[in-house]
Design a protein around this motif. Sequence first.
Motif, PDB file in Angstrom:
ATOM      1  N   MET A  26      31.771  39.472  50.989  1.00 38.27           N
ATOM      2  CA  MET A  26      32.447  39.244  49.699  1.00 38.27           C
ATOM      3  C   MET A  26      33.822  38.650  49.993  1.00 38.27           C
ATOM      4  O   MET A  26      34.847  39.331  49.916  1.00 38.27           O
ATOM      5  CB  MET A  26      32.561  40.562  48.933  1.00 38.27           C
ATOM      6  CG  MET A  26      31.202  41.082  48.500  1.00 38.27           C
ATOM      7  SD  MET A  26      31.283  42.613  47.566  1.00 38.27           S
ATOM      8  CE  MET A  26      32.210  42.126  46.115  1.00 38.27           C
ATOM      9  N   ASN A  27      33.827  37.373  50.361  1.00 37.71           N
ATOM     10  CA  ASN A  27      35.075  36.781  50.867  1.00 37.71           C
ATOM     11  C   ASN A  27      35.515  35.549  50.079  1.00 37.71           C
ATOM     12  O   ASN A  27      36.168  34.673  50.610  1.00 37.71           O
ATOM     13  CB  ASN A  27      34.914  36.439  52.351  1.00 37.71           C
ATOM     14  CG  ASN A  27      33.827  35.410  52.591  1.00 37.71           C
ATOM     15  OD1 ASN A  27      33.214  34.917  51.634  1.00 37.71           O
ATOM     16  ND2 ASN A  27      33.580  35.080  53.838  1.00 37.71           N
ATOM     17  N   ARG A  28      35.148  35.511  48.783  1.00 35.45           N
ATOM     18  CA  ARG A  28      35.476  34.303  48.002  1.00 35.45           C
ATOM     19  C   ARG A  28      36.929  34.342  47.509  1.00 35.45           C
ATOM     20  O   ARG A  28      37.424  35.388  47.118  1.00 35.45           O
ATOM     21  CB  ARG A  28      34.525  34.158  46.816  1.00 35.45           C
ATOM     22  CG  ARG A  28      33.079  33.977  47.268  1.00 35.45           C
ATOM     23  CD  ARG A  28      32.082  34.268  46.157  1.00 35.45           C
ATOM     24  NE  ARG A  28      30.724  34.374  46.699  1.00 35.45           N
ATOM     25  CZ  ARG A  28      30.111  35.535  46.998  1.00 35.45           C
ATOM     26  NH1 ARG A  28      30.718  36.674  46.808  1.00 35.45           N
ATOM     27  NH2 ARG A  28      28.894  35.545  47.496  1.00 35.45           N
ATOM     28  N   ILE A  29      37.542  33.162  47.530  1.00 39.09           N
ATOM     29  CA  ILE A  29      38.855  33.018  46.895  1.00 39.09           C
ATOM     30  C   ILE A  29      38.549  32.514  45.486  1.00 39.09           C
ATOM     31  O   ILE A  29      38.054  31.396  45.311  1.00 39.09           O
ATOM     32  CB  ILE A  29      39.746  32.064  47.706  1.00 39.09           C
ATOM     33  CG1 ILE A  29      40.053  32.753  49.043  1.00 39.09           C
ATOM     34  CG2 ILE A  29      41.022  31.723  46.948  1.00 39.09           C
ATOM     35  CD1 ILE A  29      40.639  31.880  50.093  1.00 39.09           C
ATOM     36  N   ILE A  30      38.757  33.358  44.506  1.00 41.29           N
ATOM     37  CA  ILE A  30      38.232  33.091  43.170  1.00 41.29           C
ATOM     38  C   ILE A  30      39.147  32.165  42.388  1.00 41.29           C
ATOM     39  O   ILE A  30      38.706  31.231  41.731  1.00 41.29           O
ATOM     40  CB  ILE A  30      38.034  34.424  42.396  1.00 41.29           C
ATOM     41  CG1 ILE A  30      37.063  35.313  43.184  1.00 41.29           C
ATOM     42  CG2 ILE A  30      37.511  34.179  40.980  1.00 41.29           C
ATOM     43  CD1 ILE A  30      37.056  36.759  42.741  1.00 41.29           C
ATOM     44  N   GLU A  31      40.445  32.401  42.486  1.00 41.51           N
ATOM     45  CA  GLU A  31      41.374  31.617  41.661  1.00 41.51           C
ATOM     46  C   GLU A  31      42.761  31.662  42.269  1.00 41.51           C
ATOM     47  O   GLU A  31      43.175  32.697  42.805  1.00 41.51           O
ATOM     48  CB  GLU A  31      41.432  32.256  40.251  1.00 41.51           C
ATOM     49  CG  GLU A  31      42.327  31.528  39.282  1.00 41.51           C
ATOM     50  CD  GLU A  31      42.740  32.407  38.079  1.00 41.51           C
ATOM     51  OE1 GLU A  31      42.159  33.505  37.901  1.00 41.51           O
ATOM     52  OE2 GLU A  31      43.642  31.987  37.351  1.00 41.51           O
ATOM     53  N   VAL A  32      43.466  30.532  42.176  1.00 45.32           N
ATOM     54  CA  VAL A  32      44.900  30.559  42.468  1.00 45.32           C
ATOM     55  C   VAL A  32      45.601  30.072  41.207  1.00 45.32           C
ATOM     56  O   VAL A  32      45.303  28.987  40.704  1.00 45.32           O
ATOM     57  CB  VAL A  32      45.252  29.657  43.667  1.00 45.32           C
ATOM     58  CG1 VAL A  32      46.760  29.488  43.786  1.00 45.32           C
ATOM     59  CG2 VAL A  32      44.689  30.254  44.952  1.00 45.32           C
ATOM     60  N   ASN A  33      46.470  30.899  40.680  1.00 46.41           N
ATOM     61  CA  ASN A  33      47.261  30.486  39.520  1.00 46.41           C
ATOM     62  C   ASN A  33      48.608  29.998  40.050  1.00 46.41           C
ATOM     63  O   ASN A  33      49.442  30.798  40.478  1.00 46.41           O
ATOM     64  CB  ASN A  33      47.441  31.660  38.544  1.00 46.41           C
ATOM     65  CG  ASN A  33      48.182  31.238  37.285  1.00 46.41           C
ATOM     66  OD1 ASN A  33      49.149  30.492  37.342  1.00 46.41           O
ATOM     67  ND2 ASN A  33      47.707  31.718  36.153  1.00 46.41           N
ATOM     68  N   GLU A  34      48.774  28.673  40.052  1.00 49.41           N
ATOM     69  CA  GLU A  34      49.949  28.082  40.700  1.00 49.41           C
ATOM     70  C   GLU A  34      51.232  28.431  39.937  1.00 49.41           C
ATOM     71  O   GLU A  34      52.223  28.827  40.534  1.00 49.41           O
ATOM     72  CB  GLU A  34      49.748  26.556  40.803  1.00 49.41           C
ATOM     73  CG  GLU A  34      50.906  25.829  41.421  1.00 49.41           C
ATOM     74  CD  GLU A  34      50.558  25.016  42.665  1.00 49.41           C
ATOM     75  OE1 GLU A  34      49.378  24.789  42.956  1.00 49.41           O
ATOM     76  OE2 GLU A  34      51.514  24.613  43.334  1.00 49.41           O
ATOM     77  N   MET A  35      51.182  28.313  38.624  1.00 51.26           N
ATOM     78  CA  MET A  35      52.417  28.526  37.846  1.00 51.26           C
ATOM     79  C   MET A  35      52.851  29.998  37.848  1.00 51.26           C
ATOM     80  O   MET A  35      54.039  30.299  37.924  1.00 51.26           O
ATOM     81  CB  MET A  35      52.223  28.057  36.394  1.00 51.26           C
ATOM     82  CG  MET A  35      52.332  26.568  36.229  1.00 51.26           C
ATOM     83  SD  MET A  35      53.923  25.942  36.821  1.00 51.26           S
ATOM     84  CE  MET A  35      53.422  24.797  38.090  1.00 51.26           C
ATOM     85  N   SER A  36      51.878  30.920  37.753  1.00 51.65           N
ATOM     86  CA  SER A  36      52.249  32.345  37.755  1.00 51.65           C
ATOM     87  C   SER A  36      52.168  32.939  39.158  1.00 51.65           C
ATOM     88  O   SER A  36      52.314  34.161  39.336  1.00 51.65           O
ATOM     89  CB  SER A  36      51.357  33.140  36.802  1.00 51.65           C
ATOM     90  OG  SER A  36      51.681  32.798  35.478  1.00 51.65           O
ATOM     91  N   ARG A  37      51.930  32.078  40.122  1.00 53.44           N
ATOM     92  CA  ARG A  37      51.997  32.450  41.547  1.00 53.44           C
ATOM     93  C   ARG A  37      51.210  33.720  41.886  1.00 53.44           C
ATOM     94  O   ARG A  37      51.782  34.732  42.312  1.00 53.44           O
ATOM     95  CB  ARG A  37      53.455  32.616  41.995  1.00 53.44           C
ATOM     96  CG  ARG A  37      54.236  31.329  42.001  1.00 53.44           C
ATOM     97  CD  ARG A  37      55.456  31.421  42.913  1.00 53.44           C
ATOM     98  NE  ARG A  37      56.228  30.199  42.896  1.00 53.44           N
ATOM     99  CZ  ARG A  37      57.410  30.032  42.293  1.00 53.44           C
ATOM    100  NH1 ARG A  37      57.967  31.046  41.670  1.00 53.44           N
ATOM    101  NH2 ARG A  37      58.033  28.883  42.338  1.00 53.44           N
TER     102      ARG A  37
END
Length: 459
Positions: free
Chosen positions: A92-103
């Motif tokens: 279970m090693n997925r990077i699901i989301e990066v929210n750039e603005m809210s860091r």
Amino acid sequence: MKEILQALVEIVGTEFVSDQPEERYLYSMDPGTMPAREPDFVVMPDSTEQVRQVLLLANQHKIPVVPLGAGLVLSGLSRALKGGIILDMKRMNRIIEVNEMSRYALVEAGASQGMLQAYLKKHHPRLKHSAPDAPPAATIAGNVCIHGSGHISHAHGFHSDMLNGLEVVLPTGEVTRLGSCATSDYWFSRAPLPDLAGLFLGWAGTTGVITKLAIKLYPNYRFNDVGVFVCEDARLMPDILYRMSETQMAEDLTAWMTPKPDWARGFLHSNINYGANTKEELIWKRNLIRASVSEYIDRKIAGFIPMPAAMKQPFLEVPARQLSRFADVRKGGGFEYVGVIMPVDLFAEAYELGLEIASRLSVSYSLGARIIGINHCMMFFYAYAFNRADPADVQRAQRALEATNRAAVDMGGIPWKAEAPAQKEIIRKMDPNMFALMNRIRAVLDPAGIMNPGNWEID
Ligand SMILES: Cc1cc2nc3c(=O)[nH]c(=O)nc-3n(C[C@H](O)[C@H](O)[C@H](O)COP(=O)(O)OP(=O)(O)OC[C@H]3O[C@@H](n4cnc5c(N)ncnc54)[C@H](O)[C@@H]3O)c2cc1C
């Protein structure tokens, strides 16, 4: 046992369950000194639903479950002390989301430090997360849930302080979200709701299984630098660290004291790592840091080591690989450390204790500290190297670790990621009402007592 094996196969598939001696052997230990404990099964789930099914099965049959990240904690926290299932989260090693603005980054529990670091470098180069100096395979969840710390912890605190929210599976099978994600599609913060994430931080996997988590990201500076400040008197260290931290320029503030190489013996080094987006800003920060300790420099009792760029390089690496090389001090490389969370005021006593134990028990040592927050506390570490192939050497290191844990608790510190015997040392001094509350919480969350049993227990 055959029926349980069959039920596990139905949940995760034949390839991802094993009751074979090879796997049970490999999963029976970690790289530290704690004795091996074989699980009955190793299971690798691929989804929250599979974790839920495994826990429901374990709960029904009262089978112990031990969540495992990379198993690099060194203090044996992910060994199956009472047998049962090792739940290896690495699929279970997925990077699901990066929210750039809210860091922030939302990842699955098996995502490793190295994976997130590489992903951010490629897709979001303006952002970074705080990485521990553990090997890159260490998981983000395994580190957050033990209150780990890393290369920007001076500026931002423990890694658990950088946690925005969790998805957990309770031992009774409920999937629960904690933090803003309980109410919103955004994983931006643990406030303003009641902060229940603490039920899974510092508990060594005894309250449930983390399946997803969101952590804060920070600006990734274009330029980075390090200064190494040296003195000979441990009693000066709290004030030196206080002054340096007062500038609030450092991302990481660490100290190290080792008898090897020879030129380092007897000296106390403070590394101050800082970054900037322009060279002018970097120079400005360097000057402020120097000014903060100029009194010591003027009195000629301490000073910065002049360092060419090549010499600085190992101190700028994230993670700092040189730490693992300490395992090479003895042949048959092995090392383990007691990390004690304690006030910075205790620096000199903590240092003396390390020297005394190393000399009394004849162990190869390396001592150091990472300042957490702007001098709010420190993680003082006592690392002992040993030769894995020599049982007497392993035992010597074990004795040194035990003696350190005991003395550290008596001194007013608290061993971090404490192994089961050290947890008992902590409980010995703990407010009994706190321990009683911990037990009541565990009984509510985990009525069948299946989660990582043998930890945070008296007997
Ligand atoms: C050379 C070296 C340097 C290190 N430097 C640092 C450092 O700078 N900072 C630092 O913080 N640590 C450091 N460590 C210690 C350790 O390796 C790290 O803290 C590491 O991040 C632990 O993660 P892991 O995935 O290996 O956890 P594991 O060892 O697998 O697990 C740790 C604990 O968390 C529990 N757990 C794991 N995953 C879950 C989950 N999904 N749900 C519930 N419980 C779970 C386990 O049961 C166990 O109790 C270092 C270790 C080494 C070997």
